[in-house]
Design an enzyme around this catalytic site. Structure first.
Site, short mmCIF file in Angstrom:
data_model
loop_
_atom_site.label_atom_id
_atom_site.label_comp_id
_atom_site.label_asym_id
_atom_site.label_seq_id
_atom_site.Cartn_x
_atom_site.Cartn_y
_atom_site.Cartn_z
N SER A 136 20.09 0.39 19.49
CA SER A 136 19.90 -0.14 18.14
C SER A 136 18.44 -0.15 17.75
CB SER A 136 20.44 -1.57 18.04
OG SER A 136 20.20 -2.07 16.74
N LYS A 190 27.52 -3.45 21.56
CA LYS A 190 26.81 -2.83 20.43
C LYS A 190 27.68 -2.87 19.17
CE LYS A 190 23.79 -0.42 18.04
NZ LYS A 190 24.44 0.22 16.95
N HIS A 193 27.41 -6.26 17.84
CA HIS A 193 26.06 -6.34 17.27
C HIS A 193 26.11 -5.82 15.82
CE1 HIS A 193 22.48 -4.10 15.99
NE2 HIS A 193 21.75 -4.98 16.63
N ASN A 194 26.77 -4.70 15.63
CA ASN A 194 26.85 -4.13 14.29
C ASN A 194 27.68 -5.01 13.35
OD1 ASN A 194 25.45 -2.01 15.41
ND2 ASN A 194 26.68 -0.43 14.44
N GLU A 197 25.45 -7.59 12.33
CA GLU A 197 24.52 -6.96 11.37
C GLU A 197 25.16 -6.96 9.96
OE1 GLU A 197 22.92 -3.09 12.75
OE2 GLU A 197 23.72 -2.26 10.90
C1 6PG Z 1 21.55 -0.02 14.67
C2 6PG Z 1 22.47 0.23 13.51
C3 6PG Z 1 22.99 1.64 13.55
C4 6PG Z 1 23.52 2.08 12.21
C5 6PG Z 1 24.79 1.42 11.83
C6 6PG Z 1 24.99 1.43 10.35
O1 6PG Z 1 21.86 -0.94 15.39
O2 6PG Z 1 20.56 0.69 14.82
O3 6PG Z 1 23.55 -0.64 13.54
O4 6PG Z 1 23.89 1.73 14.61
O5 6PG Z 1 22.57 1.90 11.23
O6 6PG Z 1 25.81 2.13 12.43
O7 6PG Z 1 26.31 1.22 10.13
P1 6PG Z 1 26.99 1.40 8.75
O8 6PG Z 1 26.73 2.79 8.26
O9 6PG Z 1 28.42 1.16 9.06
O10 6PG Z 1 26.39 0.37 7.84
#
Ligand code: 6PG
Length: 480
Positions: A136, A190, A193-194, A197
């Site tokens: 990430s 992960k 984590h997303n 996010e």
């Molecule tokens: C990270 C982000 C990366 C990516 C996401 C965006 O941790 O660096 O999460 O993995 O930016 O996959 O996800 P979306 O396109 O679903 O918003």
């Protein structure tokens, strides 16, 4: 030419930046990309570095020191259906005949964990090692130091540990990488984590919409978020949001953010998190609200048709600006705590079900730097699990309990303000709903049980009898 220390397949933006990061730590790297011109351009642009490019996969594999460490950064599409296959499988299939026992294959993409578990089994049966790792931090993180979440066998981890520790972000010298657990544990963590996010981003967007409705300008919001970034909300997402508010559109001269179409994209990790939570009966209502908010935003055509047809209140927010800003701050902080409590609960429960032996404190620790959700607040989470590694729910830690108790009044006021002014606040409300349910010694599920028993003889337990003793009432007969 001498053999490389590391190999990377897939030279999209993340791949290129990761190669430069690995190389900058003193390792030589071989690279391969399906479209050879991309490899050629990349290698030519970095001819001063220890990077070798190859047009043939066989030459690429042969160029790497044994036992080989080969990382794939290939877009994974296979989701929750175990029979799905994707580009990662295709790359593995072409790699396998070229590998030798003891070689390590690493998948660094956002892969649904069940596929990592399957691939690890298949490759380990052939004498190879396999790791599925979360990486990430976006483009910048990949180049300067991401947060890395590897899952796989201890032996595989030991092999890649020095390189991962060298390239990861550091917080007070502490590398933002740890062996998450075996199998698909790294990809799972992960994925959540997303999901978190998504929750953080949606909460920030809701705060922005309240401010906008209250007539606060984008320039003022830039200052508010900048100030928030000096305090307990300090985080990468608050910081970039403050910067976003300062950018003006070159064509109109207006804030660029106001020229951007309100239709959110998503690649799938948030949705996978929600699917997995439902399968495991874990409540992640804030993350769910965030995923659904993206889906609703994408229904823009319908929203445009509906807008003039449905009535709502005339927005009127007359709190003094400084009072509003403080209350939104408190509501955001409380909602964020709930979102993390839910995400960590999901990780805990699924980790237990898979026997991954996850350490939530270590996970919070490696999220403190490099990743998209990095935040000052993660230090507090790390401390909470240091105080009690068996913490049932983050909300119950004294530090977080105190904040929730202190902020709950402002939180309610802000959610009410949203409701009364017709501002959709799905994530703030979902968080508050979770808080109120969690702190309820008695929920109305007694009535629900009565209804189930009425129409389906599903039985119920009684408050005055031991749990596990079931009763049934012939409701229609009693009613007469
Ligand atoms: C990270 C982000 C990366 C990516 C996401 C965006 O941790 O660096 O999460 O993995 O930016 O996959 O996800 P979306 O396109 O679903 O918003």
């Amino acid at each position: 030419m001498s053999k490389s220390d590391f190999g990377l397949i897939g030279l999209a933006v993340m791949g290129q930046n990761l190669v430069l990061n690995v190389e900058s730590r003193g390792y030589s790297v071989s690279v391969f990309n399906r479209t050879t011109s991309v490899t050629d351009e990349f290698v030519a642009a970095h001819s001063d570095k220890k990077i070798q490019g190859f047009a043939s996969l066989a030459d690429f594999v042969a160029s790497i020191e044994r036992p080989r460490k080969i990382m794939m950064l290939v877009k994974s599409k296979a989701g929750a259906d175990p029979s799905e296959r994707d580009a990662v499988d295709a790359v593995i299939e072409s790699l396998v005949p070229l590998l030798e026992p003891g070689d390590l294959v690493i998948d660094g993409g956002n892969t649904y964990f069940i596929h990592t578990e399957r691939r690890a089994k298949e490759l380990e049966a052939k004498g190879f090692l396999y790791i599925g790792t979360g990486v990430s931090g976006g483009e910048e993180g990949a180049r300067k130091g991401p947060s890395i979440m590897p899952g796989g066998s201890e032996q595989a981890w030991k092999m890649i540990q020095p390189i991962f520790e060298a390239i990861s972000a550091k917080v007070n010298g502490d590398p933002c990488v740890t062996h998450i657990g075996k199998g698909g544990a790294g990809n799972y963590v992960k994925m959540v984590h997303n999901g978190i996010e998504y929750g953080d981003m949606q909460l920030i967007c809701e705060a922005y919409q309240i401010f906008k409705t209250a007539g606060i300008t984008t320039d003022e919001m830039a200052q508010i978020f900048d100030q928030w970034n000096q305090g307990e909300l300090e985080s990468y997402l608050i910081q970039i949001t403050s910067k976003i508010f300062t950018i003006k559109d070159e064509i109109t001269g207006q804030p660029l953010v106001e020229q951007i179409l309100d239709r959110a994209g998503q690649k799938g990790t948030g949705r996978w998190t929600v699917q997995s939570a439902a399968e495991n009966a874990v409540v992640i209502s804030t993350i769910n609200a965030a995923v659904e908010a993206r889906i609703l935003s994408s229904m823009r055509d319908q929203r445009l048709v509906a807008a003039p047809q449905f009535s709502g209140p005339e927005p009127k927010i007359d709190l003094p600006k400084d009072v509003l800003v403080q209350k939104v701050h408190d509501a955001l902080y409380a909602s964020k705590i709930i979102s993390y409590a839910q995400g960590l609960d999901l990780i805990k429960k699924v980790g237990e079900a898979h026997g991954w032996d996850l350490k939530l404190g270590s996970i919070a620790r490696i999220w403190r730097g490099g990743c998209i959700i990095r935040a000052r607040f993660l230090n507090r989470i790390t401390e909470a699990y240091e105080r009690n590694s068996d913490l049932v729910n983050l909300m119950l830690d004294p530090f977080f309990k105190d904040i929730l108790n202190k902020n709950q009044e402002s939180w309610r006021e802000i959610v009410s303000l949203g409701v009364l002014n017709g501002i959709p606040m799905p994530a703030f409300s979902a968080s508050l709903g979770y808080y109120d349910s969690y702190r309820s010694a008695r929920l109305p599920a007694n009535l629900l049980q009565a209804q189930r028993d009425f129409f389906g003889a599903h039985t119920y337990e009684r408050l005055d009898r031991p749990e596990g003793e079931f009763f049934h009432t012939e409701w229609p007969e009693v009613i007469g």
